[in-house]
Design a protein around this motif. Structure first.
Motif, PDB file in Angstrom:
ATOM      1  N   TYR A  15     -12.694   1.071  -3.747  1.00 50.84           N
ATOM      2  CA  TYR A  15     -12.450   1.104  -5.184  1.00 50.84           C
ATOM      3  C   TYR A  15     -13.596   1.839  -5.840  1.00 50.84           C
ATOM      4  O   TYR A  15     -14.735   1.701  -5.426  1.00 50.84           O
ATOM      5  N   GLU A  92      -2.570   1.019  -2.049  1.00 54.47           N
ATOM      6  CA  GLU A  92      -2.661   1.868  -0.857  1.00 54.47           C
ATOM      7  C   GLU A  92      -4.034   1.784  -0.210  1.00 54.47           C
ATOM      8  O   GLU A  92      -5.027   1.636  -0.907  1.00 54.47           O
ATOM      9  N   PRO A  93      -4.081   1.916   1.109  1.00 50.33           N
ATOM     10  CA  PRO A  93      -5.401   1.978   1.737  1.00 50.33           C
ATOM     11  C   PRO A  93      -6.041   3.333   1.449  1.00 50.33           C
ATOM     12  O   PRO A  93      -5.349   4.296   1.124  1.00 50.33           O
ATOM     13  N   GLY A  96      -7.039   4.820   7.154  1.00 50.47           N
ATOM     14  CA  GLY A  96      -6.487   3.967   8.194  1.00 50.47           C
ATOM     15  C   GLY A  96      -4.971   3.908   8.163  1.00 50.47           C
ATOM     16  O   GLY A  96      -4.311   4.634   7.413  1.00 50.47           O
ATOM     17  N   TYR A  97      -4.446   3.022   8.983  1.00 46.07           N
ATOM     18  CA  TYR A  97      -3.008   2.998   9.198  1.00 46.07           C
ATOM     19  C   TYR A  97      -2.577   1.565   9.467  1.00 46.07           C
ATOM     20  O   TYR A  97      -3.323   0.768  10.057  1.00 46.07           O
ATOM     21  N   ALA A  98      -1.408   1.224   8.993  1.00 48.23           N
ATOM     22  CA  ALA A  98      -0.863  -0.090   9.325  1.00 48.23           C
ATOM     23  C   ALA A  98       0.628   0.051   9.511  1.00 48.23           C
ATOM     24  O   ALA A  98       1.265   0.897   8.875  1.00 48.23           O
ATOM     25  N   GLU A  99       1.197  -0.708  10.419  1.00 47.37           N
ATOM     26  CA  GLU A  99       2.648  -0.738  10.481  1.00 47.37           C
ATOM     27  C   GLU A  99       3.135  -2.168  10.526  1.00 47.37           C
ATOM     28  O   GLU A  99       2.504  -3.058  11.096  1.00 47.37           O
ATOM     29  N   VAL A 100       4.261  -2.351   9.872  1.00 45.61           N
ATOM     30  CA  VAL A 100       4.800  -3.679   9.687  1.00 45.61           C
ATOM     31  C   VAL A 100       6.241  -3.643  10.167  1.00 45.61           C
ATOM     32  O   VAL A 100       7.024  -2.823   9.703  1.00 45.61           O
TER      33      VAL A 100
ATOM     34  N   THR B  12       7.796  -0.368   8.590  1.00 43.92           N
ATOM     35  CA  THR B  12       7.137   0.240   7.449  1.00 43.92           C
ATOM     36  C   THR B  12       5.786   0.762   7.891  1.00 43.92           C
ATOM     37  O   THR B  12       5.001   0.026   8.469  1.00 43.92           O
ATOM     38  N   ARG B  13       5.567   2.031   7.658  1.00 45.77           N
ATOM     39  CA  ARG B  13       4.274   2.613   8.011  1.00 45.77           C
ATOM     40  C   ARG B  13       3.452   2.788   6.753  1.00 45.77           C
ATOM     41  O   ARG B  13       3.910   3.371   5.780  1.00 45.77           O
ATOM     42  N   ILE B  14       2.248   2.263   6.801  1.00 43.98           N
ATOM     43  CA  ILE B  14       1.379   2.295   5.629  1.00 43.98           C
ATOM     44  C   ILE B  14       0.185   3.174   5.931  1.00 43.98           C
ATOM     45  O   ILE B  14      -0.543   2.924   6.884  1.00 43.98           O
ATOM     46  N   ARG B  15       0.037   4.208   5.159  1.00 42.30           N
ATOM     47  CA  ARG B  15      -1.153   5.050   5.299  1.00 42.30           C
ATOM     48  C   ARG B  15      -1.433   5.696   3.949  1.00 42.30           C
ATOM     49  O   ARG B  15      -0.560   5.721   3.091  1.00 42.30           O
ATOM     50  N   PRO B  16      -2.663   6.139   3.741  1.00 44.17           N
ATOM     51  CA  PRO B  16      -2.955   6.741   2.440  1.00 44.17           C
ATOM     52  C   PRO B  16      -2.115   7.995   2.217  1.00 44.17           C
ATOM     53  O   PRO B  16      -1.857   8.748   3.162  1.00 44.17           O
ATOM     54  N   THR B  17      -1.663   8.189   1.008  1.00 42.14           N
ATOM     55  CA  THR B  17      -0.899   9.400   0.723  1.00 42.14           C
ATOM     56  C   THR B  17      -1.824  10.415   0.067  1.00 42.14           C
ATOM     57  O   THR B  17      -2.729  10.059  -0.662  1.00 42.14           O
ATOM     58  N   ARG B  21       3.806  14.159  -4.740  1.00 39.55           N
ATOM     59  CA  ARG B  21       5.076  13.721  -4.169  1.00 39.55           C
ATOM     60  C   ARG B  21       6.170  13.719  -5.223  1.00 39.55           C
ATOM     61  O   ARG B  21       5.922  13.417  -6.385  1.00 39.55           O
ATOM     62  N   ARG B 124       7.669   2.062  -8.593  1.00 42.64           N
ATOM     63  CA  ARG B 124       7.248   1.776  -9.971  1.00 42.64           C
ATOM     64  C   ARG B 124       8.094   2.490 -11.003  1.00 42.64           C
ATOM     65  O   ARG B 124       8.193   2.069 -12.151  1.00 42.64           O
ATOM     66  N   GLN B 280      -0.232   5.287  -7.097  1.00 40.59           N
ATOM     67  CA  GLN B 280      -1.035   4.630  -6.067  1.00 40.59           C
ATOM     68  C   GLN B 280      -2.112   3.741  -6.650  1.00 40.59           C
ATOM     69  O   GLN B 280      -2.557   2.798  -6.013  1.00 40.59           O
ATOM     70  N   ALA B 283      -1.724  -0.581  -9.370  1.00 44.76           N
ATOM     71  CA  ALA B 283      -2.026  -1.991  -9.097  1.00 44.76           C
ATOM     72  C   ALA B 283      -3.530  -2.260  -9.177  1.00 44.76           C
ATOM     73  O   ALA B 283      -3.940  -3.374  -9.460  1.00 44.76           O
ATOM     74  N   ASP B 284      -4.337  -1.230  -8.950  1.00 45.03           N
ATOM     75  CA  ASP B 284      -5.783  -1.423  -8.998  1.00 45.03           C
ATOM     76  C   ASP B 284      -6.321  -1.363 -10.422  1.00 45.03           C
ATOM     77  O   ASP B 284      -7.345  -1.941 -10.723  1.00 45.03           O
TER      78      ASP B 284
END
Lengths: 427, 286
Positions: A15, A92-93, A96-100, B12-17, B21, B124, B280, B283-284
């Motif tokens: 942040y 968002e991070p 790194g990477y995460a999968e769920v 679900t793949r989570i990574r920074p964008t 977009r 959103r 992105q 929420a912060d």
């Protein structure tokens, strides 16, 4: 076949400093005096600062198997909630990477999207849909949810007329019927009564029993040990322990209790904490008629003492203290409004000592963190330390024996000994 | 359920964008029920605990029309293309009020749903979108009064009935004002998350915008060489087109409408990219 439910690889979240402090209008500045500096400094003291950024999570990696219940513990601001927020895609991070694998549901937003003007029925549909349920699915489970919440009679009443208990039950009923493959639970036990906590834990056990995965964040160590075989401990954004729950919980508790500091002294005026306006010389907590190393029981009257140099003459100073317990609950804040001599008067440049008296038989047993700030004119913060002293209050033996030997911690944030009377009235 | 095969589970793949977009239309489609429920909620709660409820949908444009008719029509004698001034003004105020209200609501939509945004994930863009859809109900109510006025003035022989061939363009212009409100709403709602000043600036912006749009006056009083430039205000094309479709009186179809449509396209596409970029951090920051 791969049976991983959640895989997290080198996840970091940064942040920008100030980003976490939300916008406030000017009229909120006064309330900010108490709240916002705390948020800021708390983040600053626990997260890692670098070039105007704070790392809320740093290089976090772990895997959760399908059907596993994983406990996540750590101090406030350690990054637990940030982690859940990344996994539920709220934020968002940075790296790194995460999968769920599968649908993610969370019990962190019990009651999200409720509108007070809408009826219980309407809110069930709205809330369900915000949580990601399809209308057909809500239709199908509707009766079950109403039965679970025990609200059949009030289902067509606007929720603004609900009691808070009804509100929470209704909200939980919706969340509990989401049937996600992965359930994220954040501190649900902090709300609701005992019966509701039991219901929450029971539901979580069911979910786990059905082969689904639960990630459970809590400060309640007994609940964590009851629910989870495996626990990860997060500190300053990093995983510092990962393993069997008893071992990790003990390490965490050891950390907290070894942190107790009842006295701090800085003799050198030049290097003492503070700035060019005030500097702190000493902070301590002790029994009213004792020294800082004495044990404090729930019945002991306590004093908090602060000695500080005022370096600029003619400044109106006042101290505020705020207490937080080991669950991170804000117990109370106090300002010296009743201070008889110096309140509202300009302080000359000198050394001062301010004392705050906390009566005995008021705090519950447990660990307390004292946050202290020195404020000028009730407006400008000159100094703040979120953990200036940390002390533990022990349960007193005399009070225990009076109550038939009840051993556990009393429920409630405080445990005041109030005045009671009973009279026999003639009938 | 335990019997569910893992291979069926969505991953679900989570990574920074990074970078810009566009809208994820497939995801929006998956969330269509949420769009519906949020719109439905906006409509449902809008006039709760008001004494006269949905009458507010009429009062706002109608009384503006009365005041305009009195001061601009009667006293200032502003020309109205040969139409009775009240229907001239009201036929523009109906789409304008829709635009102004939906823009205001869209701007505040993200901040108003702060709690939801910080606690749950969904695209959103649904929030400003459902504000704009929800405001359509007010439009329909106000439009019904407009239809009544057309018949009234036709009965008195002061306006002709709309040409059937032109009627089909009405939904088109409503759509254009929706897209405009959505486009501007995307910009302003995202900015509002960062700077709450936006919330205070919007009523002022709308007031200025009202006078920069041919509502109280016809487009013809703008000198011809300025009209293409004037069309940069997208509501110029929308309002003139709407009035013409309904009353058969309106001005230039050509350059200014084209400019307006182009302006709308720029606003909406820019708005989408900007919104998605800022999304992105909502929420912060919120």
């Amino acid at each position: 076949m791969d049976d991983v439910a959640v895989r997290v690889e080198n996840l970091s979240k940064r942040y920008r400093i100030g980003e976490k402090v939300s916008y406030r209008a000017l009229r909120d500045e006064i309330t900010r005096l108490f709240t916002a500096p705390f948020k800021k400094s708390k983040k600053g003291s626990t997260g890692e600062k670098e070039n105007g950024h704070i790392l809320a999570l740093k290089d976090v990696s772990f895997e959760v198997k399908r059907g596993e219940v994983l406990g996540i513990i750590g101090r406030n601001g350690a990054g637990k909630t940030t982690l859940l927020k990344i996994l539920s895609r709220i934020t968002e991070p940075t790296e790194g990477y995460a999968e769920v694998h599968g649908r993610v549901g969370s019990l962190l937003e019990v009651g999200t999207g409720f509108h007070p003007e809408l009826t219980g029925r309407e809110n069930i549909y709205l809330n369900g849909s915000i949580l990601g349920m399809k209308k057909a699915e809500i239709d199908r489970k509707f009766d079950e949810m109403v039965a679970f919440a025990e609200l059949k009679k009030f289902i067509d009443t606007p929720v603004k007329y609900y009691s808070s208990g009804m509100y929470v039950r209704r909200a939980f009923a919706v969340a509990a019927h989401l049937e996600p493959e992965i359930l994220l639970v954040d501190e649900v036990l902090a709300v609701g009564d005992f019966a509701f906590q039991k219901k929450c834990l029971g539901k979580m056990e069911n979910i786990a029993g059905e082969g689904r995965t639960v990630l459970f964040v809590s400060h309640n160590m007994s609940a964590i040990q009851q629910m989870c075989k495996r626990v990860i401990l997060i500190d300053q954004g990093r995983i510092i322990d990962d393993g069997e729950s008893l071992k990790v919980v003990n390490r965490y508790l050891g950390n907290i209790f070894s942190n107790v500091k009842t006295e701090q002294v800085w003799e050198d005026k030049e290097t003492a904490p503070g700035g060019n306006r005030v500097r702190l010389r000493r902070a301590c907590v002790r029994p009213e008629d004792g020294v800082p190393t004495d044990t404090i029981y729930v019945t002991t009257p306590i004093v908090l003492e602060f000695e500080y140099w005022n370096l600029i003459p003619d400044v109106r100073l006042n101290l505020t203290v705020a207490l937080f317990n080991e669950d991170g609950v804000f117990v109370f804040a106090s300002v010296p409004l009743q201070e008889p001599v110096w309140d509202g008067k300009p302080f000359p440049a000198s050394l001062f000592k301010t004392t705050c008296h906390i009566p005995g038989a008021f705090l519950n047993n447990g660990v307390y963190f004292v946050r202290m700030q020195i404020v000028e004119d009730h407006m400008t913060q000159l100094f703040v330390d979120p953990e200036v002293v940390i002390f533990e209050v022990y349960d007193s033996v005399e009070m225990r024996s009076k109550h038939g030997g009840w051993q556990g911690k009393w429920l409630g944030v405080v445990r005041p000994d109030l005045k009671w009377t009973t009279e026999m009235l003639k009938s | 359920m335990a019997t569910e095969s893992l291979t069926e589970l969505p991953v679900t793949r989570i990574r920074p964008t990074h970078g810009w977009r566009f809208l994820n239309l497939r995801e929006l489609w998956e969330y269509r029920e949420l769009i519906y429920f949020l719109t439905w909620r906006d409509i449902k709660v809008r006039y709760k605990q008001t004494a006269i409820g949905a009458a507010w949908a009429i009062i706002q444009p109608f009384f503006t029309m009365v005041v305009f008719s009195l001061f601009f029509g009667k006293l200032a004698r502003i020309p109205s293309e040969g139409l009775p001034y009240p229907i001239f003004a009201y036929s523009a105020l109906v789409p304008w009020t829709y635009f102004a209200n939906s823009l205001t609501q869209a701007t505040n939509s993200l901040v108003g749903h702060q709690q939801t945004i910080t606690k749950i994930y969904f695209p959103r863009v649904i929030l400003p979108l459902s504000s704009i859809l929800g405001a359509l109900v007010d439009f329909v109510i106000a439009f019904a009064v407009l239809v009544g006025m057309v018949f009234f003035y036709h009965h008195k022989g002061l306006v002709g009935l709309p040409v059937v061939g032109a009627l089909w363009t009405i939904p088109l212009f409503v759509l254009l004002s929706m897209i405009t409100a959505f486009g501007v709403g995307l910009w302003l709602s995202a900015l509002n998350v960062q700077y709450r000043d936006v919330r205070y600036a919007v009523p002022f912006l709308i007031q200025l915008w009202l006078f920069a749009t041919p509502i109280a006056y016809p487009m013809t009083i703008v000198p011809e060489r300025w009209r293409a430039l004037y069309g940069l205000n997208p509501m110029v094309g929308v309002i003139e087109g709407f009035r013409r479709a309904l009353l058969g009186k309106g001005t230039i179809w050509g350059p200014s409408l084209t400019v307006s449509v182009l302006a709308i396209m720029v606003i909406i596409i820019g708005g989408i990219f900007y919104f998605r970029k800022m999304e992105q951090t909502f929420a912060d920051v919120v």
